[in-house]
Motif scaffolding. Structure first.
Motif, short mmCIF file in Angstrom:
data_model
loop_
_atom_site.label_atom_id
_atom_site.label_comp_id
_atom_site.label_asym_id
_atom_site.label_seq_id
_atom_site.Cartn_x
_atom_site.Cartn_y
_atom_site.Cartn_z
N ASP A 27 9.04 -17.08 -7.19
CA ASP A 27 8.81 -15.66 -6.91
C ASP A 27 8.02 -14.98 -8.02
OD1 ASP A 27 10.03 -15.83 -4.45
OD2 ASP A 27 11.95 -15.00 -5.13
N ALA A 28 8.27 -15.35 -9.26
CA ALA A 28 7.54 -14.73 -10.37
C ALA A 28 6.05 -15.06 -10.31
CB ALA A 28 8.13 -15.18 -11.71
N ALA A 29 5.72 -16.30 -9.97
CA ALA A 29 4.32 -16.70 -9.90
C ALA A 29 3.61 -16.01 -8.73
CB ALA A 29 4.19 -18.21 -9.76
N LEU A 30 4.32 -15.74 -7.66
CA LEU A 30 3.69 -15.09 -6.51
C LEU A 30 3.16 -13.71 -6.86
CD1 LEU A 30 6.13 -16.08 -3.63
CD2 LEU A 30 3.74 -16.79 -3.89
N THR A 31 3.81 -13.02 -7.77
CA THR A 31 3.39 -11.65 -8.09
C THR A 31 2.78 -11.51 -9.48
OG1 THR A 31 5.65 -11.12 -8.77
CG2 THR A 31 5.03 -10.58 -6.50
N ALA A 32 2.61 -12.63 -10.19
CA ALA A 32 1.96 -12.59 -11.50
C ALA A 32 0.45 -12.42 -11.32
CB ALA A 32 2.26 -13.87 -12.27
N ARG A 33 -0.20 -11.94 -12.39
CA ARG A 33 -1.66 -11.76 -12.37
C ARG A 33 -2.29 -12.56 -13.50
NH1 ARG A 33 -3.47 -6.27 -10.08
NH2 ARG A 33 -1.63 -5.56 -8.99
N LEU A 34 -3.47 -13.07 -13.23
CA LEU A 34 -4.20 -13.77 -14.28
C LEU A 34 -4.75 -12.78 -15.30
CD1 LEU A 34 -6.12 -16.50 -12.24
CD2 LEU A 34 -3.90 -16.65 -13.39
N ASP A 35 -5.04 -11.58 -14.87
CA ASP A 35 -5.38 -10.47 -15.75
C ASP A 35 -4.97 -9.20 -15.04
OD1 ASP A 35 -7.60 -9.22 -14.26
OD2 ASP A 35 -8.85 -10.88 -14.94
N PRO A 36 -4.98 -8.04 -15.70
CA PRO A 36 -4.43 -6.83 -15.09
C PRO A 36 -5.09 -6.40 -13.77
CG PRO A 36 -4.67 -6.52 -17.45
CD PRO A 36 -5.32 -7.84 -17.12
N GLY A 37 -6.32 -6.79 -13.54
CA GLY A 37 -6.99 -6.39 -12.30
C GLY A 37 -7.05 -7.47 -11.25
N ALA A 38 -6.48 -8.63 -11.52
CA ALA A 38 -6.59 -9.77 -10.59
C ALA A 38 -5.66 -9.60 -9.40
CB ALA A 38 -6.25 -11.06 -11.32
N ASN A 39 -6.06 -10.19 -8.30
CA ASN A 39 -5.19 -10.24 -7.13
C ASN A 39 -4.07 -11.25 -7.38
OD1 ASN A 39 -6.76 -8.42 -5.61
ND2 ASN A 39 -8.14 -10.06 -5.00
N THR A 40 -2.90 -10.95 -6.86
CA THR A 40 -1.77 -11.88 -6.98
C THR A 40 -1.85 -12.93 -5.88
OG1 THR A 40 -0.32 -10.60 -5.54
CG2 THR A 40 -0.31 -10.02 -7.90
N VAL A 41 -1.14 -14.01 -6.08
CA VAL A 41 -1.06 -15.05 -5.05
C VAL A 41 -0.44 -14.45 -3.78
CG1 VAL A 41 0.01 -17.25 -4.42
CG2 VAL A 41 -1.00 -16.95 -6.70
N ALA A 42 0.61 -13.66 -3.94
CA ALA A 42 1.26 -13.04 -2.77
C ALA A 42 0.26 -12.18 -2.01
CB ALA A 42 2.47 -12.22 -3.20
N TRP A 43 -0.50 -11.38 -2.72
CA TRP A 43 -1.47 -10.51 -2.04
C TRP A 43 -2.53 -11.35 -1.34
CZ3 TRP A 43 -6.68 -9.80 -1.97
CH2 TRP A 43 -7.13 -8.72 -1.21
N LEU A 44 -3.06 -12.37 -2.00
CA LEU A 44 -4.10 -13.20 -1.40
C LEU A 44 -3.62 -13.83 -0.09
CD1 LEU A 44 -5.45 -14.83 -4.65
CD2 LEU A 44 -6.83 -13.45 -3.06
N LEU A 45 -2.40 -14.36 -0.08
CA LEU A 45 -1.88 -15.01 1.12
C LEU A 45 -1.54 -13.99 2.20
CD1 LEU A 45 0.29 -17.82 -0.49
CD2 LEU A 45 -2.08 -17.95 0.33
#
Length: 168
Positions: A27-45
């Motif tokens: 769950d943490a990785a789904l909503t983490a960001r590579l940088d402050p403006g990056a899309n999250t994995v959850a958002w992308l999917l």
């Protein structure tokens, strides 16, 4: 092989890719960001499923899986049910919080509806104009390939982000 079979094959490649990404993420990785403006994995999917649901239901003349099957209620996002994520700001991306079960379940439902629709098509159907706002007007075939391309790009982005997050 006819065009319908090519589309079924192409769309059939998205589902295992979505589940492969989900299998890499807690769950943490789904909503983490590579940088402050990056899309999250959850958002992308979520976004790739929403766009596919929105666009395919429109050309098929059906209600979206998102509302028809209660996914909007299950996700309970602070967004309008019509949102697909297009043009979202970093703050709006952060609103999309969902677990792997919800994301995978929603994508599976969208995929199944898409596959049922694709099986009804003939090659001649793909020449039907579905959007006259463009020059040249967009045909059904072009719209379906556009969604397929968009989904594959987004699942690849999600896979990349998930891989980086896993190695952190």
């Amino acid at each position: 092989m006819d065009a319908k079979d090519l589309l079924l094959d192409g769309y059939g490649r998205i589902r295992p890719a979505v589940h492969a990404v989900l299998g890499q993420c807690d769950d943490a990785a789904l909503t983490a960001r590579l940088d402050p403006g990056a899309n999250t994995v959850a958002w992308l999917l979520w976004h790739l499923a929403r766009v596919q649901d929105d666009h395919v239901s429109e050309v098929a003349g059906t209600e979206q899986v998102w509302t028809a099957d209660g996914w909007a209620r299950r996700f309970d996002l602070p967004l309008d049910d019509a949102e697909t994520g297009y043009g979202f700001s970093a703050e709006q991306v952060a609103l999309v919080r969902a677990g792997a079960a919800e994301l995978g379940g929603y994508y599976d439902a969208v995929h199944e509806r898409t596959e049922r629709y694709l099986r009804t098509l003939s090659d001649a159907d793909l020449d039907r104009v579905v959007d006259e706002r463009w020059d040249p007007p967009v045909t059904l075939g072009v719209r379906l390939v556009s969604v397929l391309d968009d989904d594959l790009e987004h699942v690849a982005q999600a896979a990349f982000a998930a891989g980086v997050l896993r190695r952190r």
